[in-house]
Motif scaffolding. Structure first.
Motif, PDB file in Angstrom:
ATOM      1  N   PRO A 133       0.050  11.007  -5.432  1.00 39.58           N
ATOM      2  CA  PRO A 133       0.652  12.138  -5.648  1.00 39.58           C
ATOM      3  C   PRO A 133       2.455  12.128  -5.452  1.00 39.58           C
ATOM      4  N   GLY A 134       3.261  12.685  -6.365  1.00 36.05           N
ATOM      5  CA  GLY A 134       4.802  12.800  -6.071  1.00 36.05           C
ATOM      6  C   GLY A 134       5.021  14.006  -5.548  1.00 36.05           C
ATOM      7  N   GLU A 188       0.950  -1.176   0.130  1.00 34.88           N
ATOM      8  CA  GLU A 188       0.020  -0.079   0.113  1.00 34.88           C
ATOM      9  C   GLU A 188       0.879   1.132   0.010  1.00 34.88           C
ATOM     10  N   ILE A 189       0.840   2.056  -0.814  1.00 34.45           N
ATOM     11  CA  ILE A 189       1.767   3.228  -1.126  1.00 34.45           C
ATOM     12  C   ILE A 189       0.910   4.274  -1.527  1.00 34.45           C
ATOM     13  N   ASN A 190       0.971   5.587  -0.781  1.00 42.95           N
ATOM     14  CA  ASN A 190       0.145   6.563  -1.171  1.00 42.95           C
ATOM     15  C   ASN A 190       0.808   8.065  -1.448  1.00 42.95           C
ATOM     16  N   LYS A 191       2.079   7.804  -1.373  1.00 44.00           N
ATOM     17  CA  LYS A 191       3.058   8.783  -1.661  1.00 44.00           C
ATOM     18  C   LYS A 191       4.453   8.407  -2.408  1.00 44.00           C
ATOM     19  N   ILE A 192       4.860   9.004  -3.322  1.00 39.70           N
ATOM     20  CA  ILE A 192       6.139   8.818  -3.983  1.00 39.70           C
ATOM     21  C   ILE A 192       6.874  10.236  -3.407  1.00 39.70           C
ATOM     22  N   LEU A 193       8.106   9.863  -2.946  1.00 42.58           N
ATOM     23  CA  LEU A 193       9.214  11.041  -2.522  1.00 42.58           C
ATOM     24  C   LEU A 193      10.461  10.968  -3.229  1.00 42.58           C
ATOM     25  N   THR A 194      10.895  11.956  -3.663  1.00 38.56           N
ATOM     26  CA  THR A 194      12.099  12.109  -4.360  1.00 38.56           C
ATOM     27  C   THR A 194      12.851  13.426  -3.636  1.00 38.56           C
ATOM     28  N   LYS A 239       5.674  20.001   5.787  1.00 42.83           N
ATOM     29  CA  LYS A 239       4.743  19.350   6.749  1.00 42.83           C
ATOM     30  C   LYS A 239       3.560  19.252   6.333  1.00 42.83           C
ATOM     31  N   GLU A 240       2.772  19.753   5.281  1.00 45.96           N
ATOM     32  CA  GLU A 240       1.554  19.688   4.748  1.00 45.96           C
ATOM     33  C   GLU A 240       1.539  18.490   3.930  1.00 45.96           C
ATOM     34  N   PHE A 241       2.582  17.944   3.095  1.00 48.90           N
ATOM     35  CA  PHE A 241       2.687  17.153   2.277  1.00 48.90           C
ATOM     36  C   PHE A 241       3.226  15.682   2.696  1.00 48.90           C
ATOM     37  N   LEU A 242       3.556  15.409   3.955  1.00 49.26           N
ATOM     38  CA  LEU A 242       4.229  14.346   4.522  1.00 49.26           C
ATOM     39  C   LEU A 242       3.940  14.213   5.822  1.00 49.26           C
ATOM     40  N   GLY A 243       3.179  13.015   6.249  1.00 46.93           N
ATOM     41  CA  GLY A 243       2.793  12.825   7.710  1.00 46.93           C
ATOM     42  C   GLY A 243       2.253  11.447   8.152  1.00 46.93           C
ATOM     43  N   LYS A 244       1.599  11.466   9.130  1.00 48.64           N
ATOM     44  CA  LYS A 244       1.052  10.138   9.668  1.00 48.64           C
ATOM     45  C   LYS A 244       0.021   9.655   8.716  1.00 48.64           C
ATOM     46  N   GLY A 245      -0.010   8.359   8.447  1.00 44.55           N
ATOM     47  CA  GLY A 245      -0.982   7.823   7.398  1.00 44.55           C
ATOM     48  C   GLY A 245      -0.433   7.667   6.241  1.00 44.55           C
ATOM     49  N   ILE A 298      12.773  14.206 -10.262  1.00 44.72           N
ATOM     50  CA  ILE A 298      11.564  14.431 -10.220  1.00 44.72           C
ATOM     51  C   ILE A 298      10.726  13.899 -11.425  1.00 44.72           C
ATOM     52  N   GLY A 299      11.368  14.040 -12.579  1.00 44.21           N
ATOM     53  CA  GLY A 299      10.940  13.438 -13.923  1.00 44.21           C
ATOM     54  C   GLY A 299      10.441  12.042 -13.526  1.00 44.21           C
ATOM     55  N   ILE A 300      11.327  11.107 -13.026  1.00 42.67           N
ATOM     56  CA  ILE A 300      11.135   9.710 -12.819  1.00 42.67           C
ATOM     57  C   ILE A 300      10.069   9.705 -11.762  1.00 42.67           C
ATOM     58  N   ALA A 301      10.102  10.222 -10.762  1.00 45.07           N
ATOM     59  CA  ALA A 301       9.083  10.047  -9.694  1.00 45.07           C
ATOM     60  C   ALA A 301       7.746  10.366 -10.116  1.00 45.07           C
ATOM     61  N   CYS A 302       7.571  11.406 -11.027  1.00 41.14           N
ATOM     62  CA  CYS A 302       6.431  11.835 -11.591  1.00 41.14           C
ATOM     63  C   CYS A 302       5.665  10.724 -12.218  1.00 41.14           C
ATOM     64  N   VAL A 303       6.400  10.123 -13.104  1.00 43.47           N
ATOM     65  CA  VAL A 303       5.926   8.951 -14.002  1.00 43.47           C
ATOM     66  C   VAL A 303       5.739   7.732 -13.071  1.00 43.47           C
ATOM     67  N   VAL A 304       6.573   7.458 -12.010  1.00 39.05           N
ATOM     68  CA  VAL A 304       6.243   6.449 -10.884  1.00 39.05           C
ATOM     69  C   VAL A 304       4.996   6.810 -10.367  1.00 39.05           C
ATOM     70  N   ALA A 305       4.750   7.918  -9.981  1.00 38.46           N
ATOM     71  CA  ALA A 305       3.541   8.299  -9.124  1.00 38.46           C
ATOM     72  C   ALA A 305       2.361   8.028  -9.940  1.00 38.46           C
ATOM     73  N   GLN A 306       2.285   8.318 -11.092  1.00 38.59           N
ATOM     74  CA  GLN A 306       1.355   8.067 -12.196  1.00 38.59           C
ATOM     75  C   GLN A 306       1.039   6.742 -12.111  1.00 38.59           C
ATOM     76  N   SER A 307       2.092   5.810 -12.355  1.00 37.88           N
ATOM     77  CA  SER A 307       2.015   4.255 -12.292  1.00 37.88           C
ATOM     78  C   SER A 307       1.208   3.906 -11.063  1.00 37.88           C
ATOM     79  N   PHE A 308       1.351   4.489  -9.801  1.00 42.48           N
ATOM     80  CA  PHE A 308       0.719   4.023  -8.591  1.00 42.48           C
ATOM     81  C   PHE A 308      -0.473   4.595  -8.564  1.00 42.48           C
TER      82      PHE A 308
END
Length: 194
Positions: free
Chosen positions: A75-76, A50-56, A111-117, A62-72
């Motif tokens: 959000p990236g 279960e993955i709900n965020k891609i972080l780079t 902190k707005e974009f990364l946290g518990k959950g 960034i470019g790679i992470a965006c496409v990976v985020a799209q696959s999942f």
């Protein structure tokens, strides 16, 4: 990932100081069709997670992470290397030593974009000494999010990064592991080809 290895052999350039230049297709000019295949491969390798965020980390991831985020279909997010006026409020900060640039810098995520959950997959283009992934893992830990794993496109298997990350118990998937490179001949040997 054979498609990636073939492309590295065809268009990668081995330079002095164990530098592998792949800027014609990976981290300056970007081959989006190849990125789509990379995204699908990471999705396959982390299937069932279960993955709900891609972080780079900026910039070449960034470019790679965006496409990976799209696959999942998630959000990236990218860690910035400098605090700017448009990052308002509280941030998580970690220090990272760049192998490529030979300096230490702060990485920052709001902190707005990364946290518990959040269940986070780290993505980067290269793994050499592991410092970028360690810094990103620190940010995830600080935020209270859960680190699911890390995916890198190219790991330099002759450097310590892969061992460091794996020794921390992080599920690491590298699409191509380079065991040796020869700048005189341009020869690149991948881990599974011995």
């Amino acid at each position: 990932m054979q498609l990636l290895k073939d492309r590295i052999r065809k268009d990668g350039k081995v330079k002095e100081g164990n530098v592998l230049k792949v800027d014609s297709f990976l981290n300056h000019q970007m081959d989006i069709k190849l990125f789509e295949e990379i995204g699908k491969e990471f999705k396959r390798r982390f299937a069932g997670e279960e993955i709900n965020k891609i972080l780079t980390i900026e910039a070449s991831g960034i470019g790679i992470a965006c496409v990976v985020a799209q696959s999942f279909d998630v959000p990236g997010v990218f860690a910035k290397k400098t605090k700017t006026k448009n990052i308002a409020g509280d941030v998580y900060t970690s220090k990272v030593e760049s192998y490529t640039h030979g300096r230490v810098y702060d990485i920052i995520v709001s902190k707005e974009f990364l946290g518990k959950g959040d269940r986070v997959l780290l993505i980067d283009d290269f793994l050499a000494n592991g410092k970028a992934l360690e810094g990103l893992a620190d940010l995830v830990k600080m935020s209270g999010a859960e680190l699911v794993g890390a995916g890198v496109v190219i790991e330099k298997g002759f450097q310590v990064g892969g061992d460091v990350i794996r020794s921390k118990g992080i599920h690491l998937e590298s699409l191509a592991i380079v065991d040796s490179m020869d700048e005189k001949t341009g020869t690149i040997v991948f881990r599974d080809e011995h």
